[in-house]
Design an enzyme around this catalytic site. Structure first.
Site, PDB file in Angstrom:
ATOM      1  N   CYS A   3       0.985  -1.340  -0.100  1.00 27.65           N
ATOM      2  CA  CYS A   3       0.026  -0.018  -0.041  1.00 27.65           C
ATOM      3  C   CYS A   3       0.797   1.239  -0.043  1.00 27.65           C
ATOM      4  CB  CYS A   3      -0.829   0.013   1.172  1.00 27.65           C
ATOM      5  SG  CYS A   3      -2.173   1.393   1.122  1.00 27.65           S
ATOM      6  N   GLY A   4       0.553   2.224   0.933  1.00 25.39           N
ATOM      7  CA  GLY A   4       1.337   3.466   1.048  1.00 25.39           C
ATOM      8  C   GLY A   4       2.738   3.431   1.009  1.00 25.39           C
TER       9      GLY A   4
END
Length: 212
Positions: free
Chosen positions: A108-109
């Site tokens: 993800c991030g």
């Protein structure tokens, strides 16, 4: 012993680490004779961090304590705070590990942070979408290496989207070789489908004296 460091930071996405930390820490499905791993929570300071779910975590290691070796594994979870410059040190550590053969696993991030540092410009990877990386990572130019998949393995780099935590975990476990292959396949089948037949098949792959 293989050392696994999980980077923790405020707004950490709890669910993205849930499968992998639970299985690596408990060792409940490890193949017979395999030693349990050393799982350590690391951050830029030892101040308590709070996950997206409100759970408080006290890091027990600092970034400078990470042992840079071929057997080191670094887990980088998603969070809404990756753009904070104080996380630059862990990205530099990730670069070091990749260069010497250590393993970096980002989801993800965290993939955006790697992309912004240019780490994904020349190797297969995935994230929350190509447009996501182009929008949030100004140092990114690895479009030709982007793969539309929940999780992607490229030797010692394993990247995943925010929806890829289960496959990401499977690929990390496979990379570490701590499960029998049949155990891992049934584990993945059970948690991805919920079909109880896979749970019983999973249990049958374990030693007779196994304690769950």
């Amino acid at each position: 012993m293989v050392k696994v460091y999980s980077y923790v930071l405020d707004t950490l996405a709890d669910w993205e680490l849930g499968y992998v930390t639970s299985e690596l820490n408990s060792g409940r499905f490890f193949k017979e004779g395999d030693q349990r791993l050393s799982l350590r929570m690391v951050s830029y300071s030892k101040e308590t961090i709070h996950t997206m779910g409100g759970i408080a975590i006290e890091p027990n290691y600092l970034i400078e304590n990470i042992e840079v070796s071929e057997t080191t594994v670094l887990l980088l979870p998603g969070a809404e705070t990756w753009s904070d410059p104080k996380h630059g040190a862990i990205i530099e550590k990730a670069k070091e590990l990749l260069q010497i053969g250590g393993t970096v696993c980002a989801i993800c991030g965290a993939t955006a942070a790697l992309a912004n540092a240019g780490i994904l410009n020349d190797r297969p990877h995935t994230s929350n979408g190509l447009g996501f990386l182009e929008m949030v990572s100004h140092g990114y130019s690895g479009q030709e290496f982007y793969i539309e998949s929940p999780s992607v393995v490229d030797n010692n780099l394993i990247t995943a989207s925010s929806t890829g935590a289960l496959l990401w975990t499977k690929q990390i476990i496979e990379h570490l070789g701590v499960f029998q292959s049949s155990t891992l396949e049934f584990w993945y089948d059970y948690f991805s489908t919920g079909d109880p037949k896979y749970y019983f098949a999973l249990m049958e792959t374990l030693p007779v004296n196994h304690e769950n």
